[in-house]
Design a protein around this motif. Structure first.
Motif, PDB file in Angstrom:
ATOM      1  N   GLU A  46      -8.023  -0.234  -4.712  1.00 38.45           N
ATOM      2  CA  GLU A  46      -7.149  -0.808  -3.695  1.00 38.45           C
ATOM      3  C   GLU A  46      -6.266  -1.892  -4.310  1.00 38.45           C
ATOM      4  O   GLU A  46      -6.557  -2.433  -5.376  1.00 38.45           O
ATOM      5  CB  GLU A  46      -8.043  -1.376  -2.586  1.00 38.45           C
ATOM      6  CG  GLU A  46      -7.377  -2.042  -1.394  1.00 38.45           C
ATOM      7  CD  GLU A  46      -6.410  -1.163  -0.651  1.00 38.45           C
ATOM      8  OE1 GLU A  46      -5.273  -1.074  -1.160  1.00 38.45           O
ATOM      9  OE2 GLU A  46      -6.744  -0.608   0.396  1.00 38.45           O
ATOM     10  N   ASN A  67       2.273   1.711  -3.425  1.00 37.35           N
ATOM     11  CA  ASN A  67       1.144   2.116  -4.258  1.00 37.35           C
ATOM     12  C   ASN A  67       0.863   3.613  -4.090  1.00 37.35           C
ATOM     13  O   ASN A  67       0.649   4.349  -5.058  1.00 37.35           O
ATOM     14  CB  ASN A  67      -0.082   1.288  -3.864  1.00 37.35           C
ATOM     15  CG  ASN A  67      -1.249   1.472  -4.802  1.00 37.35           C
ATOM     16  OD1 ASN A  67      -1.151   1.171  -5.975  1.00 37.35           O
ATOM     17  ND2 ASN A  67      -2.362   1.947  -4.278  1.00 37.35           N
ATOM     18  N   SER A  68       0.893   4.071  -2.841  1.00 41.40           N
ATOM     19  CA  SER A  68       0.670   5.490  -2.542  1.00 41.40           C
ATOM     20  C   SER A  68       1.784   6.353  -3.129  1.00 41.40           C
ATOM     21  O   SER A  68       1.532   7.427  -3.682  1.00 41.40           O
ATOM     22  CB  SER A  68       0.576   5.700  -1.032  1.00 41.40           C
ATOM     23  OG  SER A  68       0.464   7.054  -0.697  1.00 41.40           O
ATOM     24  N   TRP A  69       3.028   5.895  -3.004  1.00 42.47           N
ATOM     25  CA  TRP A  69       4.156   6.645  -3.578  1.00 42.47           C
ATOM     26  C   TRP A  69       3.970   6.819  -5.082  1.00 42.47           C
ATOM     27  O   TRP A  69       4.187   7.906  -5.617  1.00 42.47           O
ATOM     28  CB  TRP A  69       5.459   5.912  -3.314  1.00 42.47           C
ATOM     29  CG  TRP A  69       5.935   5.940  -1.889  1.00 42.47           C
ATOM     30  CD1 TRP A  69       5.499   6.771  -0.901  1.00 42.47           C
ATOM     31  CD2 TRP A  69       6.949   5.118  -1.321  1.00 42.47           C
ATOM     32  NE1 TRP A  69       6.170   6.500   0.267  1.00 42.47           N
ATOM     33  CE2 TRP A  69       7.074   5.497   0.035  1.00 42.47           C
ATOM     34  CE3 TRP A  69       7.753   4.086  -1.805  1.00 42.47           C
ATOM     35  CZ2 TRP A  69       7.980   4.877   0.898  1.00 42.47           C
ATOM     36  CZ3 TRP A  69       8.660   3.476  -0.955  1.00 42.47           C
ATOM     37  CH2 TRP A  69       8.773   3.874   0.395  1.00 42.47           C
ATOM     38  N   ARG A 109       0.828  -1.207   0.000  1.00 40.06           N
ATOM     39  CA  ARG A 109       0.000   0.000   0.000  1.00 40.06           C
ATOM     40  C   ARG A 109       0.867   1.264   0.000  1.00 40.06           C
ATOM     41  O   ARG A 109       0.540   2.254  -0.647  1.00 40.06           O
ATOM     42  CB  ARG A 109      -0.931   0.007   1.216  1.00 40.06           C
ATOM     43  CG  ARG A 109      -2.028  -1.022   1.166  1.00 40.06           C
ATOM     44  CD  ARG A 109      -3.039  -0.818   2.284  1.00 40.06           C
ATOM     45  NE  ARG A 109      -4.022  -1.872   2.269  1.00 40.06           N
ATOM     46  CZ  ARG A 109      -3.902  -3.028   2.916  1.00 40.06           C
ATOM     47  NH1 ARG A 109      -2.824  -3.248   3.658  1.00 40.06           N
ATOM     48  NH2 ARG A 109      -4.829  -3.952   2.846  1.00 40.06           N
ATOM     49  N   ARG A 110       1.967   1.213   0.738  1.00 39.35           N
ATOM     50  CA  ARG A 110       2.839   2.380   0.807  1.00 39.35           C
ATOM     51  C   ARG A 110       3.453   2.675  -0.554  1.00 39.35           C
ATOM     52  O   ARG A 110       3.468   3.834  -1.001  1.00 39.35           O
ATOM     53  CB  ARG A 110       3.938   2.150   1.846  1.00 39.35           C
ATOM     54  CG  ARG A 110       4.827   3.368   2.065  1.00 39.35           C
ATOM     55  CD  ARG A 110       5.830   3.150   3.178  1.00 39.35           C
ATOM     56  NE  ARG A 110       5.195   2.892   4.462  1.00 39.35           N
ATOM     57  CZ  ARG A 110       5.857   2.817   5.613  1.00 39.35           C
ATOM     58  NH1 ARG A 110       7.179   2.986   5.630  1.00 39.35           N
ATOM     59  NH2 ARG A 110       5.226   2.579   6.734  1.00 39.35           N
ATOM     60  N   GLN A 141     -10.589   3.921  -4.682  1.00 38.45           N
ATOM     61  CA  GLN A 141      -9.800   4.812  -3.837  1.00 38.45           C
ATOM     62  C   GLN A 141      -9.956   6.271  -4.248  1.00 38.45           C
ATOM     63  O   GLN A 141     -10.053   7.151  -3.416  1.00 38.45           O
ATOM     64  CB  GLN A 141      -8.313   4.442  -3.910  1.00 38.45           C
ATOM     65  CG  GLN A 141      -7.960   3.136  -3.240  1.00 38.45           C
ATOM     66  CD  GLN A 141      -6.457   2.910  -3.277  1.00 38.45           C
ATOM     67  OE1 GLN A 141      -5.818   3.067  -4.306  1.00 38.45           O
ATOM     68  NE2 GLN A 141      -5.882   2.547  -2.150  1.00 38.45           N
ATOM     69  N   TRP A 158       1.228   6.793  -6.840  1.00 34.18           N
ATOM     70  CA  TRP A 158       0.160   7.742  -7.131  1.00 34.18           C
ATOM     71  C   TRP A 158       0.644   9.173  -6.968  1.00 34.18           C
ATOM     72  O   TRP A 158       0.306  10.052  -7.765  1.00 34.18           O
ATOM     73  CB  TRP A 158      -1.046   7.494  -6.221  1.00 34.18           C
ATOM     74  CG  TRP A 158      -1.990   6.482  -6.791  1.00 34.18           C
ATOM     75  CD1 TRP A 158      -2.276   5.238  -6.307  1.00 34.18           C
ATOM     76  CD2 TRP A 158      -2.760   6.618  -7.984  1.00 34.18           C
ATOM     77  NE1 TRP A 158      -3.159   4.594  -7.131  1.00 34.18           N
ATOM     78  CE2 TRP A 158      -3.472   5.416  -8.162  1.00 34.18           C
ATOM     79  CE3 TRP A 158      -2.893   7.633  -8.923  1.00 34.18           C
ATOM     80  CZ2 TRP A 158      -4.332   5.222  -9.247  1.00 34.18           C
ATOM     81  CZ3 TRP A 158      -3.756   7.429 -10.003  1.00 34.18           C
ATOM     82  CH2 TRP A 158      -4.462   6.227 -10.144  1.00 34.18           C
ATOM     83  N   ASN A 159       1.433   9.423  -5.936  1.00 35.55           N
ATOM     84  CA  ASN A 159       1.936  10.776  -5.713  1.00 35.55           C
ATOM     85  C   ASN A 159       2.939  11.197  -6.785  1.00 35.55           C
ATOM     86  O   ASN A 159       3.097  12.384  -7.072  1.00 35.55           O
ATOM     87  CB  ASN A 159       2.594  10.880  -4.343  1.00 35.55           C
ATOM     88  CG  ASN A 159       1.593  10.824  -3.210  1.00 35.55           C
ATOM     89  OD1 ASN A 159       0.437  11.199  -3.372  1.00 35.55           O
ATOM     90  ND2 ASN A 159       2.042  10.351  -2.055  1.00 35.55           N
TER      91      ASN A 159
END
Length: 243
Positions: free
Chosen positions: A162, A47-49, A44-45, A88, A51-52
């Motif tokens: 997700e 994945n978040s990186w 998830r981390r 999300q 996206w950013n």
């Protein structure tokens, strides 16, 4: 990199244990259930990186076999429609008009409505113009009038979703991003174990390696451009109308 490759010992689980100096299949030193939990957290981390880093690039987990587009019917004078449970972030909402042509709705927030009660904003059903996201719902303004739009499969939502999580039975499953960066998950999982066990020398090393690979990840995904996608097909998981 496969998640748990006990035959060739090349999986994320085996790599995480090796990074800590454990035998690659030593489930006593690093149990599988703990590896699954920590790996999903780092998945998830990362994945978040991504996206950013990607800006307008529509990144999606490669393990899914359908594109993240949900379609549902519109109901006369129904304003509230539920998002898919995996959604999300919503990128785009479209409505099919009475002639069968799609048009885009404009996002709006309650703070944009000045000097007017929300209940009176586009209170008469008609051809939707705006959408608002509240919790897991999409609100349409105005509410659809099925004499002005196509009701059957008339709402499309483009969204991010997700991750496809690892489980204790996952073996050949791989993270849904570029394989060059799969080791971020094994290094992150190793770091979590090192932190809980007070392995200070490993903590310093792993943090340095994660930061270096994160820089490469940023360069790779941050430089990607938006491209036109063709032959899109909708997700099997539609939107559920609320009544």
């Amino acid at each position: 990199m496969k998640f748990n490759d006990s035959s060739a010992n090349l999986g994320i689980c085996q790599d995480a244990r090796s990074l800590l100096g454990f035998a690659v299949n030593d489930t006593g030193s690093y149990p599988l259930a703990d590896l699954v939990r920590n790996s999903n957290s780092w998945y998830r981390r990362v994945n978040s990186w991504i996206w950013n880093m990607t800006g307008k690039w529509e990144y999606d987990d490669e393990n899914f076999t359908t594109l993240p587009i949900a379609t549902t019917d519109l109901v006369n004078s129904q304003q509230d429609y539920s998002l898919p449970s995996t959604a999300q972030k919503v990128f785009r909402v479209e409505i099919k008009d009475i002639n069968g042509d799609w048009y885009e709705l404009h996002p709006i927030d309650q703070s944009d409505i000045k000097n007017q009660a929300m209940s009176e904003f586009y209170e008469t059903a008609g051809r939707p113009v705006y959408f608002d996201l509240i919790g897991n719902s999409i609100l349409l303004y105005p509410k659809p009038d099925t004499t002005q739009i196509t009701a059957t499969a008339g709402l499309n939502v483009y969204f991010s979703r997700e991750i496809n999580e690892f489980t204790t039975s996952s073996t050949s499953t791989e993270p849904g991003f570029n394989a060059d960066f799969h080791r971020l998950i094994s290094m992150g999982s190793a770091l979590d174990r090192a932190l809980s066990n007070g392995m200070n020398d490993k903590i310093t090393y792993l943090r340095q390696e994660i930061n270096l690979m994160k820089e490469d990840l940023n360069h790779y995904y941050g430089s990607r451009n938006v491209v036109k996608r063709t032959n899109m097909r909708a997700s099997d998981e539609g939107i559920v109308g609320k009544y």
